[in-house]
Design a protein around this motif. Structure first.
Motif, mmCIF file in Angstrom:
data_model
loop_
_atom_site.group_PDB
_atom_site.id
_atom_site.type_symbol
_atom_site.label_atom_id
_atom_site.label_comp_id
_atom_site.label_asym_id
_atom_site.label_seq_id
_atom_site.Cartn_x
_atom_site.Cartn_y
_atom_site.Cartn_z
ATOM 1 N N LEU A 102 -11.395 6.689 -3.269
ATOM 2 C CA LEU A 102 -12.113 7.252 -4.413
ATOM 3 C C LEU A 102 -11.771 6.497 -5.698
ATOM 4 N N ARG A 103 -10.530 6.072 -5.821
ATOM 5 C CA ARG A 103 -10.113 5.336 -7.023
ATOM 6 C C ARG A 103 -10.621 3.899 -7.024
ATOM 7 N N HIS A 104 -10.722 3.309 -5.842
ATOM 8 C CA HIS A 104 -11.085 1.892 -5.734
ATOM 9 C C HIS A 104 -12.183 1.734 -4.684
ATOM 10 N N PRO A 105 -13.404 2.107 -5.025
ATOM 11 C CA PRO A 105 -14.489 2.077 -4.036
ATOM 12 C C PRO A 105 -14.670 0.702 -3.403
ATOM 13 N N GLY A 106 -14.730 0.686 -2.086
ATOM 14 C CA GLY A 106 -14.983 -0.549 -1.356
ATOM 15 C C GLY A 106 -13.790 -1.446 -1.151
ATOM 16 N N LEU A 107 -12.611 -1.094 -1.700
ATOM 17 C CA LEU A 107 -11.462 -1.991 -1.609
ATOM 18 C C LEU A 107 -10.449 -1.581 -0.549
ATOM 19 N N VAL A 108 -10.633 -0.433 0.087
ATOM 20 C CA VAL A 108 -9.728 -0.020 1.168
ATOM 21 C C VAL A 108 -10.548 0.439 2.373
ATOM 22 N N PRO A 109 -11.432 -0.424 2.876
ATOM 23 C CA PRO A 109 -12.313 0.002 3.965
ATOM 24 C C PRO A 109 -11.598 -0.034 5.315
ATOM 25 N N PRO A 110 -12.005 0.813 6.252
ATOM 26 C CA PRO A 110 -11.456 0.724 7.602
ATOM 27 C C PRO A 110 -11.977 -0.484 8.371
ATOM 28 N N ILE B 224 -1.224 -11.779 -3.780
ATOM 29 C CA ILE B 224 -1.625 -10.432 -3.375
ATOM 30 C C ILE B 224 -3.006 -10.167 -3.957
ATOM 31 N N ILE B 225 -4.007 -10.087 -3.083
ATOM 32 C CA ILE B 225 -5.406 -10.013 -3.513
ATOM 33 C C ILE B 225 -6.124 -8.944 -2.691
ATOM 34 N N PRO B 226 -6.897 -8.063 -3.308
ATOM 35 C CA PRO B 226 -7.634 -7.045 -2.548
ATOM 36 C C PRO B 226 -8.535 -7.666 -1.488
ATOM 37 N N LEU B 227 -8.649 -6.978 -0.352
ATOM 38 C CA LEU B 227 -9.495 -7.371 0.772
ATOM 39 C C LEU B 227 -9.037 -8.649 1.457
ATOM 40 N N SER B 228 -7.848 -9.116 1.141
ATOM 41 C CA SER B 228 -7.276 -10.260 1.828
ATOM 42 C C SER B 228 -6.273 -9.746 2.854
ATOM 43 N N PRO B 229 -5.745 -10.612 3.727
ATOM 44 C CA PRO B 229 -4.705 -10.147 4.649
ATOM 45 C C PRO B 229 -3.479 -9.591 3.937
ATOM 46 N N LEU B 230 -3.268 -9.955 2.670
ATOM 47 C CA LEU B 230 -2.168 -9.396 1.887
ATOM 48 C C LEU B 230 -2.772 -8.706 0.662
ATOM 49 N N ALA B 231 -3.190 -7.466 0.855
ATOM 50 C CA ALA B 231 -3.902 -6.738 -0.192
ATOM 51 C C ALA B 231 -2.985 -5.913 -1.070
ATOM 52 N N TYR B 232 -1.743 -5.712 -0.663
ATOM 53 C CA TYR B 232 -0.798 -4.908 -1.424
ATOM 54 C C TYR B 232 0.607 -5.256 -0.941
ATOM 55 N N VAL B 233 1.611 -4.797 -1.654
ATOM 56 C CA VAL B 233 2.994 -4.838 -1.193
ATOM 57 C C VAL B 233 3.596 -3.451 -1.400
ATOM 58 N N PRO B 234 4.566 -3.074 -0.593
ATOM 59 C CA PRO B 234 5.135 -1.731 -0.711
ATOM 60 C C PRO B 234 6.025 -1.597 -1.932
ATOM 61 N N GLY B 235 6.090 -0.378 -2.462
ATOM 62 C CA GLY B 235 6.916 -0.106 -3.630
ATOM 63 C C GLY B 235 8.387 0.026 -3.305
ATOM 64 N N ALA B 236 8.770 -0.113 -2.034
ATOM 65 C CA ALA B 236 10.178 0.004 -1.659
ATOM 66 C C ALA B 236 11.039 -0.987 -2.409
ATOM 67 N N ALA B 237 10.489 -2.166 -2.710
ATOM 68 C CA ALA B 237 11.203 -3.168 -3.500
ATOM 69 C C ALA B 237 10.185 -4.084 -4.159
ATOM 70 N N MET B 238 10.235 -4.185 -5.463
ATOM 71 C CA MET B 238 9.365 -5.091 -6.205
ATOM 72 C C MET B 238 9.907 -5.286 -7.612
ATOM 73 N N VAL B 239 9.546 -6.398 -8.233
ATOM 74 C CA VAL B 239 9.920 -6.676 -9.616
ATOM 75 C C VAL B 239 8.635 -6.774 -10.419
ATOM 76 N N VAL B 240 8.603 -6.145 -11.593
ATOM 77 C CA VAL B 240 7.399 -6.124 -12.419
ATOM 78 C C VAL B 240 7.715 -6.541 -13.843
#
Length: 422
Positions: free
Chosen positions: A240-248, A157-173
């Motif tokens: 605003l929190r992560h400039p440039g990492l969630v562009p359209p 899971i890497i920013p600006l990649s095809p998999l930039a995040y995962v949903p919080g519905a289910a995850m282990v940390v």
């Protein structure tokens, strides 16, 4: 090495935290599933009641299945509820599981095995959409276009990649990596924010689609559209929190210019687009002198970059920028036909890409409603925060990267799923 598959390990030293609000029946089904599965039958369960109307019924269900109940007197949102459970857990690992998901058999072991690597902070399963008894248009659309389903390809899971995040519905940390946890001020997009912050801190995050849970989607069109709009509102806070990492839009400047010139459909602009293509392909050829056929490889990659950028531009026009696109269509016949053609082509291509889950017209209609709802939320969030940050494109210097944009898949990094416990 890219997608490690460590050997299975015993399921232990993990607490399952369940944020919930006013979902008594669904909570009961989830707790029953967890207690019936051998790997989770003896694990500690923490249910965080985030301001439910019927707190007594919630307490009864938790007590029936031996879960510990923590109560918020008022609703604070999914991030705060998860943080409350995280702080009260006394295990090294925490499995967050929303009340509207049901884990499949053997889901937890493959996720916990990832933490054999001390650099891993988060591992997430695939969130599939549950099938209804008699699925309608919306159910069939959700099965292939759910914003919670990251599809079946394992990846970091890497920013600006095809998999930039995962949903919080289910995850282990890993609890030690969480710090203060989720951002409680975010009602939506708190899971995207967490992924970006953990990556920035140097942690590794992994998506493990072999582990699966099912999610029950909204079945009413009105509530579904409202949910999509709420997801869109989080884009401003995230930008605003992560400039440039969630562009359209994430593309190379030359490919954007080439696509715009080609849309003019005239000889001179087309020739200029051709020159841009040749220049980009030539630069790319020089970067891969050891390839078997560098010219062919560079040509294909450059064509892929233009195609990816074209898809992104069409997607932006019907999703992120649809209000100004509609205004332009009202003022210009050419813009009107381009927007109509783009909207139809995008829907038909997506229908084909998704495996033709239903008739093309139904899929096209829901695709456009999905985009309009999300874009409406995005603009509402931008106005509320008085910022244009979620509308700003990111223009990459690399020619090759523009062809790897996430739009060719099901979603973009700027399309967060948001919290779902309420």
């Amino acid at each position: 090495m890219a997608n490690p598959r460590p050997p299975a390990c015993p399921v232990h030293d993990v607490t399952i935290v369940i944020p919930v609000r006013d979902r008594v029946a669904q909570l009961g089904q989830l707790l029953a599933r967890l207690r019936a599965a051998p790997e989770t039958s003896q694990l500690p369960l923490l249910v965080v009641d985030d301001g439910s109307v019927n707190g007594a019924a919630m307490a009864t269900v938790a007590r029936t299945y031996g879960a510990r109940l923590l109560v918020h007197p008022d609703n604070r949102g999914p991030a705060a509820a998860r943080n409350t459970g995280m702080r009260r857990a006394d295990t090294a690992y925490i499995a967050f599981c929303d009340s509207d998901v049901l884990p499949e058999a053997g889901w937890l072991g493959p996720l916990l095995a990832q933490f054999a690597d001390p650099a891993v902070a988060l591992a997430a399963p695939r969130v599939l959409t549950a099938s209804g008894a008699s699925p309608g248009w919306l159910d069939r659309y959700e099965r292939v276009r759910s914003p919670l389903d990251m599809e079946g390809r394992e990846a970091p899971i890497i920013p600006l990649s095809p998999l930039a995040y995962v949903p919080g519905a289910a995850m282990v940390v890993r609890k030690a990596a969480m710090g203060a946890g989720f951002a409680p001020e975010l009602r939506f997009g708190e899971d995207v924010d967490l992924c970006l912050r953990l990556h920035r801190a140097g942690w590794q995050l992994r998506f493990v689609p072999a582990a699966q849970v099912t999610h029950r989607p909204r079945s009413q069109l009105g509530s579904w559209l409202a949910q999509r709009a709420r997801y869109g509102t989080s884009a401003a806070d995230l930008a605003l929190r992560h400039p440039g990492l969630v562009p359209p839009l994430h593309a190379a400047p030359w490919s954007v210019a080439a696509c715009v010139l080609l849309l003019r459909a005239r000889p001179l602009p087309a020739a200029l687009a051709g020159l841009l293509f040749v220049g980009a392909a030539a630069r790319l050829t020089r970067l891969m002198p050891d390839a078997d056929r560098p010219v062919r490889a560079a040509t294909l990659l450059t064509l892929g970059a233009i195609r990816g950028t074209g898809e992104q531009l069409g997607r932006c026009a019907t999703r992120h920028y649809w209000p100004p696109a509609i205004l332009a269509a009202l003022l210009s016949k050419r813009a009107r036909w381009l927007l109509l053609a783009g909207a139809v082509l995008d829907g038909l291509l997506d229908h084909e890409r998704c495996g033709r889950p239903q008739g093309p017209l139904a899929h096209l209609l829901l695709r456009r409603l999905d985009d309009i709802a999300y874009g409406t939320g995005l603009w509402a969030g931008a106005v509320r925060r008085r910022t244009v940050a979620p509308l700003l494109p990111r223009l990459a210097a690399s020619a090759a990267r523009s062809g790897r944009g996430p739009v060719a898949g099901k979603r973009q990094p700027s399309e967060p799923p948001g919290g779902t416990c309420g």
